[in-house]
Structures are given as structure tokens and as C-alpha cells.
Design a protein around this motif. Structure first.
Motif, PDB file in Angstrom:
ATOM      1  N   ARG A 207       0.845  -1.188   0.000  1.00  0.00           N
ATOM      2  CA  ARG A 207       0.000   0.000   0.000  1.00  0.00           C
ATOM      3  C   ARG A 207       0.884   1.242   0.000  1.00  0.00           C
ATOM      4  NH1 ARG A 207      -3.951   0.781   4.591  1.00  0.00           N
ATOM      5  NH2 ARG A 207      -2.314  -0.219   5.837  1.00  0.00           N
ATOM      6  N   GLN A 218      -4.167  10.185   0.210  1.00  0.00           N
ATOM      7  CA  GLN A 218      -4.810   8.927  -0.182  1.00  0.00           C
ATOM      8  C   GLN A 218      -4.000   7.756   0.331  1.00  0.00           C
ATOM      9  OE1 GLN A 218      -5.567   8.568  -4.388  1.00  0.00           O
ATOM     10  NE2 GLN A 218      -6.573   6.575  -4.218  1.00  0.00           N
ATOM     11  N   GLY A 220      -3.825   3.571  -0.482  1.00  0.00           N
ATOM     12  CA  GLY A 220      -4.349   2.517  -1.338  1.00  0.00           C
ATOM     13  C   GLY A 220      -3.259   1.660  -1.912  1.00  0.00           C
ATOM     14  N   THR A 221      -3.658   0.609  -2.602  1.00  0.00           N
ATOM     15  CA  THR A 221      -2.687  -0.217  -3.302  1.00  0.00           C
ATOM     16  C   THR A 221      -2.074   0.607  -4.432  1.00  0.00           C
ATOM     17  OG1 THR A 221      -4.279  -1.045  -4.918  1.00  0.00           O
ATOM     18  CG2 THR A 221      -4.094  -2.248  -2.821  1.00  0.00           C
ATOM     19  N   GLN A 223      -2.157   0.016  -7.542  1.00  0.00           N
ATOM     20  CA  GLN A 223      -3.144   0.096  -8.621  1.00  0.00           C
ATOM     21  C   GLN A 223      -4.234   1.117  -8.306  1.00  0.00           C
ATOM     22  OE1 GLN A 223      -2.104  -2.714  -7.163  1.00  0.00           O
ATOM     23  NE2 GLN A 223      -1.079  -3.868  -8.797  1.00  0.00           N
ATOM     24  N   GLN A 224      -4.691   1.151  -7.061  1.00  0.00           N
ATOM     25  CA  GLN A 224      -5.731   2.107  -6.675  1.00  0.00           C
ATOM     26  C   GLN A 224      -5.230   3.537  -6.772  1.00  0.00           C
ATOM     27  OE1 GLN A 224      -6.540   0.556  -2.772  1.00  0.00           O
ATOM     28  NE2 GLN A 224      -8.317  -0.642  -3.449  1.00  0.00           N
ATOM     29  N   VAL A 225      -4.028   3.784  -6.276  1.00  0.00           N
ATOM     30  CA  VAL A 225      -3.492   5.140  -6.286  1.00  0.00           C
ATOM     31  C   VAL A 225      -3.253   5.624  -7.716  1.00  0.00           C
ATOM     32  CG1 VAL A 225      -1.443   6.503  -5.678  1.00  0.00           C
ATOM     33  CG2 VAL A 225      -2.497   4.996  -3.982  1.00  0.00           C
ATOM     34  N   GLN A 228      -7.082   5.149  -9.667  1.00  0.00           N
ATOM     35  CA  GLN A 228      -8.213   5.818  -9.030  1.00  0.00           C
ATOM     36  C   GLN A 228      -7.721   6.883  -8.059  1.00  0.00           C
ATOM     37  OE1 GLN A 228     -10.408   2.601  -7.207  1.00  0.00           O
ATOM     38  NE2 GLN A 228     -10.371   1.398  -9.080  1.00  0.00           N
ATOM     39  N   GLY A 230      -7.386   9.850  -5.627  1.00  0.00           N
ATOM     40  CA  GLY A 230      -8.434  10.420  -4.801  1.00  0.00           C
ATOM     41  C   GLY A 230      -8.486  11.927  -4.784  1.00  0.00           C
ATOM     42  N   ARG A 356     -10.082  11.302 -15.489  1.00  0.00           N
ATOM     43  CA  ARG A 356     -10.321  11.869 -14.164  1.00  0.00           C
ATOM     44  C   ARG A 356     -10.654  13.346 -14.331  1.00  0.00           C
ATOM     45  NH1 ARG A 356     -11.189   7.634 -13.504  1.00  0.00           N
ATOM     46  NH2 ARG A 356     -10.265   6.023 -12.215  1.00  0.00           N
TER      47      ARG A 356
END
Length: 377
Positions: A207, A218, A220-221, A223-225, A228, A230, A356
Motif C-alpha cells: 500500500r 490517499q 491505497g494499493t 493500482q488504486q493510487v 483511481q 483520490g 479523471r
């Protein structure tokens, strides 16, 4: 994979230096065996937070627990961690073996068990025959391996890494980051690494904690960061990105220049007529089978090709939004297949799920190409 129980918990950590607020109300839980990266620009508070966890700085308020024990105000010597600094911090007058053994000797461990442990760690570090050498006889990467071995000598429950790779050359950084990650996974030690290099964070962490101006933007993993983000800061800081200005048309539509686009997002509705910033990564544009992959299609002229080996960055101007050129990426194979060069025109598709959009509340230039941190360093 990291275990699920929370090993390190930070509650409401704040730190000020005079009128400067280095950290504001930090809350974070880290699982046992997890590898977490604190990522952010210089001055964002990531190193201060690491030093507070280590007891090298004191928070103004907040609580820290490690393995269920309150360590909020314990001195460093009574905390269970090993630490590796950017500058290696090896004792130049001691042999490599004595450097690794330093913490064990201070704890009064027997000579025989210390010798066995040192040999084990030197083998683990890939330097089994270097025990009799001195730090000055080793390369930077080898010295950092020894610093890591010394940090692990006492089998700490927590490993802290303060930008351990930033003093190394590019090739050695890539090699050593892989070795550190493999070693961490093998030992299962809970690890926190501070870095300003987004590539290191993306490749090493379970993470990522993205920090900015003393706050967490933010968690996250990788991939999330990356996929996606924030906030606008995360979208621009992590990875390479085009930032364009446009107008919301409402109902998942927006306009840049004369072109209308559709986008897909779960964020709050942006009303029609609101100025927006559009964040687009180079890989969000597709040139193969574009007309069948998305309705967001437009012709573009190639203005510049930046060759980077396996892929290239293409600066292109879309018909209808020539005032805001963008950087796209393309593999070497596709570039050759399409026989593209400066001046060529190509149909691009813009993937709606990758767009985004944020309200434009600041006055900024029409377009800003933000390079990846590793490239800018």
C-alpha cells in the motif's frame, strides 16, 4: 501476502515546528508483514512521520501502538525496529562483519551466536565473503545491503527505510529495490519506506500512503493510487499526466476546445457549465482499433516523437483542441506497424473509464505536462 492483524497503529499524530505544521492529524493502521511506502514531495512530512515512529522525533499529540503496546513516548532504544538511512551510516573504522554485529554486541549476545547470525545475514545480503572488508571497499549498493543486514540483525518487528535508494545510480536502484522487496517478503517483516520516487512506491509497496503538506491525501494499493487517484494532487503526482482545461456538459460529458467527450466516474456530479481540469495519462489514449473501443474518437497530428526504447512518447495535437496538445504513449512495435512519424495523422480513442475530472478552482496554464518523479529527479 501480509497478515491481517494490525501491527502498527497511528492515531491523531500531529507535529509542529514553531508556526510550521509538519503533520496534521495523521491516522494510519499497518498490518503485520505489510510493506507500506510513504510517498510525497520534499517537505510533505513523510520523513518526520517516520522519525516519530522511530522515536527520533516527538509528536505534539497523538498515540502510537506497536503489536498492541503503547510506544507513544518510549525512547528509540526501547522500540522494536531496525532502520536504514539514505547515507548508509556504516562505521568506516569497523569491518563489515563488525558493522552487522553492532546491535547484537550491544545486546550482550554471545560471540558464537553473533558470528553465526552475521554469517547468515551476509549470505542473505549476497556478500558472504565480505566480512573482513571495510565499508570504503564496497560499492554504494553493497554498502546499503550491509546497512540493511545490520538493521535486520536483531530480528526487529518493524523495518524503517528512509529513502534508502536515493543515493544510488539508476541501475543499482532498480536492482536493489527488487532485492529489498524479495527479502522483505521472505522474512515477513513489517516495513515502512519513505520515498519521493513514485516508481519505487508503485513497484515495491503493498500500500502507498500519499502525503502532501503534512496530511494524507490517499491510502491505497499501487493500482488504486495510480488508476483511481483520490484528489487532483494524487492524479498529478503519481505517474505522468496531461492536465487540460475544459467545461463540464453534465451527465458524464465534458468539452475541451471544440471536442465533446464522455467519461465514467463515481465522483460527485459536476454541473453543466462548471470549469474542469481533465487528467489524462499517456496510456489513456489508444490508437489500435480506436473506433471500436470507444466513442471518444478524434484525429490528431503528431508534433514530436520522444524515443525511449520499448515505447515512445508522442506529443500530438487533436483536431478541434490544437491549443492544448497532449502526450500519448505508444509501443515501439505499434509505432513501426502504423509507420508513424512527425506530421503523420492518426485516429485516437480516449478511454472513458480512465478519465479523471475535477472542478477547476485555480487559475493555471491551459496545459501542463507533468513528468514522472523518477524522470524529474
Amino acid at each position: 501476502m501480509p497478515k491481517q492483524n494490525q501491527y502498527l497503529v497511528l492515531n491523531n499524530i500531529s507535529k509542529s515546528f514553531g508556526n510550521f505544521h509538519a503533520l496534521r492529524d495523521i491516522n494510519l493502521s499497518i498490518a503485520e508483514g505489510e510493506f507500506v511506502c510513504f510517498l510525497g514531495p520534499s517537505g510533505c512530512g513523510k520523513t518526520t512521520l517516520l522519525r516519530i515512529i522511530a522515536g527520533l522525533e516527538s509528536q505534539n499529540q497523538g498515540r502510537i501502538s506497536q503489536a498492541g503496546k503503547d510506544i507513544s513516548w518510549l525512547p528509540p532504544i526501547k522500540r522494536d525496529y531496525g532502520i536504514v538511512f539514505q547515507s548508509y551510516a556504516l562505521f568506516p573504522n569497523l569491518t563489515i562483519a563488525d558493522n552487522v554485529a553492532y546491535g547484537l554486541v550491544n545486546r550482550g549476545q554471545s560471540r558464537a551466536s553473533t558470528k553465526t547470525r552475521v554469517e547468515e545475514l551476509l549470505t542473505l545480503a549476497g556478500l558472504p565473503t565480505s566480512g573482513n572488508k571495510f565499508p570504503g571497499q564496497l560499492s554504494g549498493g553493497q554498502q546499503q545491503r550491509i546497512a540493511l543486514a545490520r538493521a535486520l540483525a536483531t530480528s526487529p518487528g518493524l523495518l524503517l527505510l528512509d529513502e534508502p535508494l536515493s543515493a544510488l545510480d539508476a541501475l543499482e536502484r532498480v536492482r536493489l529495490r527488487g532485492e529489498i522487496r524479495q527479502l522483505q517478503q521472505r522474512l515477513g517483516v513489517t516495513t515502512i519506506m519513505v520515498t519521493h520516487d513514485q516508481e519505487e512506491a508503485l513497484t515495491m509497496a503493498d500500500r502507498i500512503v500519499v502525503m502532501n503538506q503534512g496530511e494524507i491525501e490517499q491510502i491505497g494499493t499501487p493500482q488504486q493510487v495510480y488508476l483511481q487517484p483520490g484528489s487532483p494532487f494524487v492524479a498529478s503526482f503519481v505517474g505522468k499526466v496531461n492536465i487540460l482545461r475544459g467545461i463540464s456538459l453534465g451527465d458524464g460529458r465534458f468539452r475541451i476546445g471544440d471536442l465533446n467527450f464522455h467519461w465514467e466516474s463515481s465522483v460527485d456530479h459536476i454541473p453543466a457549465g462548471a470549469p474542469v481540469k481533465v487528467y489524462l495519462r499517456p496510456e489513456d489514449f489508444v490508437a489500435r482499433d480506436a473506433e471500436n473501443r470507444t466513442h471518444n474518437n478524434a484525429m490528431a497530428e503528431i508534433l514530436k516523437i520522444e524515443f525511449l526504447g520499448a515505447f515512445s512518447y508522442l506529443t500530438v495535437a487533436f483536431e478541434g483542441m490544437q491549443q492544448q496538445p497532449v502526450v500519448t504513449s505508444m509501443s515501439l512495435n505499434l509505432l513501426k506497424e502504423l509507420r508513424l512519424k512527425v506530421g503523420s495523422k492518426v485516429l485516437y480513442g480516449l478511454l472513458p473509464e480512465r478519465i479523471r475530472l475535477y472542478r477547476d478552482n485555480e487559475a493555471e496554464p491551459l496545459v501542463m505536462i507533468k513528468p514522472a518523479l523518477a524522470e524529474a529527479a
